[in-house]
Design an enzyme around this catalytic site. Sequence first.
Site, PDB file in Angstrom:
ATOM      1  N   LYS A 195     -27.496  19.097 -51.229  1.00 39.05           N
ATOM      2  CA  LYS A 195     -27.671  18.551 -52.581  1.00 39.05           C
ATOM      3  C   LYS A 195     -26.363  17.901 -53.043  1.00 39.05           C
ATOM      4  O   LYS A 195     -26.375  16.765 -53.502  1.00 39.05           O
ATOM      5  CB  LYS A 195     -28.051  19.688 -53.525  1.00 39.05           C
ATOM      6  CG  LYS A 195     -28.110  19.336 -54.974  1.00 39.05           C
ATOM      7  CD  LYS A 195     -28.493  20.556 -55.810  1.00 39.05           C
ATOM      8  CE  LYS A 195     -28.280  20.298 -57.286  1.00 39.05           C
ATOM      9  NZ  LYS A 195     -28.577  21.487 -58.107  1.00 39.05           N
TER      10      LYS A 195
ATOM     11  N   GLY B  37     -30.159  24.745 -55.773  1.00 39.35           N
ATOM     12  CA  GLY B  37     -30.358  24.887 -54.325  1.00 39.35           C
ATOM     13  C   GLY B  37     -31.302  26.030 -53.986  1.00 39.35           C
ATOM     14  O   GLY B  37     -32.227  25.876 -53.190  1.00 39.35           O
ATOM     15  N   ARG B  38     -31.130  27.180 -54.660  1.00 40.95           N
ATOM     16  CA  ARG B  38     -31.934  28.355 -54.336  1.00 40.95           C
ATOM     17  C   ARG B  38     -33.367  28.237 -54.866  1.00 40.95           C
ATOM     18  O   ARG B  38     -34.195  29.115 -54.620  1.00 40.95           O
ATOM     19  CB  ARG B  38     -31.264  29.609 -54.876  1.00 40.95           C
ATOM     20  CG  ARG B  38     -30.902  29.542 -56.340  1.00 40.95           C
ATOM     21  CD  ARG B  38     -29.972  30.672 -56.717  1.00 40.95           C
ATOM     22  NE  ARG B  38     -29.511  30.604 -58.097  1.00 40.95           N
ATOM     23  CZ  ARG B  38     -28.439  29.925 -58.496  1.00 40.95           C
ATOM     24  NH1 ARG B  38     -27.721  29.250 -57.601  1.00 40.95           N
ATOM     25  NH2 ARG B  38     -28.075  29.900 -59.766  1.00 40.95           N
TER      26      ARG B  38
ATOM     27  N   GLU C 285     -27.711  35.064 -56.387  1.00 36.35           N
ATOM     28  CA  GLU C 285     -26.892  33.926 -56.840  1.00 36.35           C
ATOM     29  C   GLU C 285     -27.306  33.519 -58.252  1.00 36.35           C
ATOM     30  O   GLU C 285     -26.552  32.890 -58.987  1.00 36.35           O
ATOM     31  CB  GLU C 285     -27.025  32.741 -55.879  1.00 36.35           C
ATOM     32  CG  GLU C 285     -25.932  31.701 -56.064  1.00 36.35           C
ATOM     33  CD  GLU C 285     -25.885  30.647 -54.947  1.00 36.35           C
ATOM     34  OE1 GLU C 285     -26.729  29.721 -54.958  1.00 36.35           O
ATOM     35  OE2 GLU C 285     -25.017  30.769 -54.077  1.00 36.35           O
TER      36      GLU C 285
ATOM     37  N   LYS D  71     -14.231  29.192 -51.792  1.00 34.59           N
ATOM     38  CA  LYS D  71     -14.086  27.842 -51.204  1.00 34.59           C
ATOM     39  C   LYS D  71     -12.653  27.342 -51.393  1.00 34.59           C
ATOM     40  O   LYS D  71     -12.038  26.789 -50.480  1.00 34.59           O
ATOM     41  CB  LYS D  71     -15.061  26.860 -51.872  1.00 34.59           C
ATOM     42  CG  LYS D  71     -16.524  27.106 -51.554  1.00 34.59           C
ATOM     43  CD  LYS D  71     -17.416  26.078 -52.259  1.00 34.59           C
ATOM     44  CE  LYS D  71     -18.898  26.364 -52.017  1.00 34.59           C
ATOM     45  NZ  LYS D  71     -19.788  25.454 -52.778  1.00 34.59           N
TER      46      LYS D  71
ATOM     47  N   GLU E 106     -19.520  23.241 -44.476  1.00 35.53           N
ATOM     48  CA  GLU E 106     -20.242  23.636 -43.262  1.00 35.53           C
ATOM     49  C   GLU E 106     -21.221  22.535 -42.825  1.00 35.53           C
ATOM     50  O   GLU E 106     -21.319  22.202 -41.642  1.00 35.53           O
ATOM     51  CB  GLU E 106     -21.021  24.938 -43.498  1.00 35.53           C
ATOM     52  CG  GLU E 106     -20.151  26.161 -43.784  1.00 35.53           C
ATOM     53  CD  GLU E 106     -19.965  26.411 -45.265  1.00 35.53           C
ATOM     54  OE1 GLU E 106     -20.004  25.434 -46.047  1.00 35.53           O
ATOM     55  OE2 GLU E 106     -19.782  27.581 -45.640  1.00 35.53           O
TER      56      GLU E 106
ATOM     57  N   HIS F 192     -38.258  52.081 -38.541  1.00 41.16           N
ATOM     58  CA  HIS F 192     -37.490  52.569 -37.388  1.00 41.16           C
ATOM     59  C   HIS F 192     -36.016  52.215 -37.549  1.00 41.16           C
ATOM     60  O   HIS F 192     -35.288  52.131 -36.574  1.00 41.16           O
ATOM     61  CB  HIS F 192     -38.077  51.968 -36.105  1.00 41.16           C
ATOM     62  CG  HIS F 192     -39.530  52.244 -35.942  1.00 41.16           C
ATOM     63  ND1 HIS F 192     -40.015  53.375 -35.314  1.00 41.16           N
ATOM     64  CD2 HIS F 192     -40.617  51.578 -36.403  1.00 41.16           C
ATOM     65  CE1 HIS F 192     -41.335  53.375 -35.343  1.00 41.16           C
ATOM     66  NE2 HIS F 192     -41.734  52.286 -35.997  1.00 41.16           N
TER      67      HIS F 192
HETATM   68  O1  LIG Z   1     -27.085  21.916 -50.787  1.00 43.17           O
HETATM   69  P1  LIG Z   1     -25.580  21.988 -50.889  1.00 43.17           P
HETATM   70  O2  LIG Z   1     -25.022  21.171 -52.001  1.00 43.17           O
HETATM   71  O3  LIG Z   1     -24.929  21.716 -49.556  1.00 43.17           O
HETATM   72  O4  LIG Z   1     -25.206  23.517 -51.297  1.00 43.17           O
HETATM   73  C1  LIG Z   1     -25.545  24.531 -50.398  1.00 43.17           C
HETATM   74  C2  LIG Z   1     -25.456  25.866 -51.130  1.00 43.17           C
HETATM   75  O5  LIG Z   1     -24.120  26.115 -51.589  1.00 43.17           O
HETATM   76  C3  LIG Z   1     -24.184  26.624 -52.933  1.00 43.17           C
HETATM   77  O6  LIG Z   1     -23.887  25.587 -53.812  1.00 43.17           O
HETATM   78  C4  LIG Z   1     -23.189  27.739 -53.131  1.00 43.17           C
HETATM   79  O7  LIG Z   1     -23.523  28.807 -52.319  1.00 43.17           O
HETATM   80  C5  LIG Z   1     -25.630  27.066 -53.116  1.00 43.17           C
HETATM   81  O8  LIG Z   1     -26.001  27.188 -54.467  1.00 43.17           O
HETATM   82  C6  LIG Z   1     -26.329  25.956 -52.382  1.00 43.17           C
HETATM   83  O9  LIG Z   1     -27.676  26.266 -52.087  1.00 43.17           O
END
Ligand SMILES: O=P(O)(O)OC[C@H]1O[C@](O)(CO)[C@@H](O)[C@@H]1O
Length: 532
Positions: A206, A263-264, A350, A496, A212, A381
């Site tokens: 987003k 995002g969530r 979150e 971060k 990453e 288990h």
């Molecule tokens: O979709 P993006 O902007 O890469 O963010 C990935 C994730 O990192 C966060 O911004 C922080 O964990 C989440 O809210 C989000 O889902």
Amino acid sequence: MGWAMSAFNEYEATKRLKELAEKPIDLSKEGALTPKRLEQMVASNLNLKLFYGTERVTEKVMDALCDLAKEAKVIDKMHAMQNGEIINKIEGYESEERSVLHTAMRDFFDRRVEAEAAKKASTEAYAELEKLKMFLDTIDKQNFTDIIQVGIGGSELGPKAIYLGLEAFSRPNRRAHFVSNVDPDDAANVLNRVDLGKTLVVIVSKSGSTLETRTNEELVRKRFLDVGLSPQNHIIAVTGKGSPMDDPKKYRASFYMWDFVGGRYSVTSMVGCVTLAFAIGMEKLLEFLKGAHAMDKVALNEDPYQNLPLLSALLGIWNHNFLGLPTTAVIPYSQAMSRFPAHLQQCDMESNGKRIDKQGKLLDHWTGPIIWGEPGTNGQHSFYQLIHQGTIPVPVEFVGFCKSQRGIDNEYEGTTSQEKLLSNLFAQSIGLATGKKSDNPNKEFPGNRPTRILMAKQCDPYSIGAILALYEHKVAFQGFVWNINSFDQEGVQLGKVLANKIISQFQKMRKGEEFEKDFPLGAVYLNHLKEF
Ligand SMILES: O=P(O)(O)OC[C@H]1O[C@](O)(CO)[C@@H](O)[C@@H]1O
């Protein structure tokens, strides 16, 4: 930030619930859990049933919980959310100041929310869906068999949970894979099991700036080049309008989401829809969206007994804030739903892992619980020893399905596998409530451990859409009761910032430059690396 009595603790209902919690029902007592009680304490919506007779509630507790919902005006707040009002904010302080419109991502089947912001959002979302349909029509004419979704957090957890939940409904020869961790082995493992010539890659971010995901995109691009393939023909993007990834010439196709979809909460936006449509097809994707949309309408129902998301939220608040139970386990008796608890960890923790209210005041009560879980029967288990005989009672939200997805089963010793699965589900809920007396303390089960069971007919697209939305709204309702902002995530920023400091030190260390003084704490670890 000053301390003040929170809105939550000022509610009359809260005071009644605190009194009731001094002497809550003990389900392990003789005659406490009866068939009549189980029969009476069932609520249903959309062919889902919530059995809550194994929760430690009485009629008085339920009445007070319903009054709590009224005092907190949670239905007005749900209307405000679905109408697109600016609710993602902290009054008096710099904050995101956004609306929260994940419901608009699926509001195009019948009733449309009339409010301007919501209508505009659902119109834009529908345009992206139309674009996706056309894109997939071109893809269907080529022989793509695999899609790799590269993303992390909400750009992976929900999409992966729902994909695995619906994998049984995949189109022939269509598979999805997920790369999320910056650990290079995550990407390598996936890249080694696909034929890149027949593979699409959807980079999902987003913000378009998550380290990453940016790192993994470059690793994947390089892999295509290494095998003589043009990334341009295989890589598509899902990102926010105007983000650093909003660069259509870099991608075969670009799809969009907006800042008013967290995002969530983004599974039903293009974040989840591209991969889902590739795997299960547009028709089943629409069934999934219809289920979520139907639950969005249920969430506006004033009567908690006709509003499973609200009922779930209230039962959770009773267990957490009044019975003082710090965690909640979500245990699906379905292997397909194996990653659903992981998605809920982000969606719930979150959202509600907050310590201040919407006015910036420190809170004088608990907020979000610690969410965890694994599928049953496997959990039996693994961690059920603690759930039954540990010193920290764990409220359990079981999720079960009457029918298996694929219908492949076998009768062994007089019952099918599905019947054995359901028998274990029901037995666990009853056993955790009733417990079992014994003269041998090691064999005694205290019981009186609250659970509930959400049942659906089958783990199918519509039901999963409805269950996904049920949990999204449960989280939102709890945040409404606690008067917190469930829709930002400032708590992820510090990690971060510090990681970037150490990354800069790594860069200097690689070049043989002095790096210790930049961040002495980080330098200790870096210096030790040389000793391995
Ligand atoms: O979709 P993006 O902007 O890469 O963010 C990935 C994730 O990192 C966060 O911004 C922080 O964990 C989440 O809210 C989000 O889902």
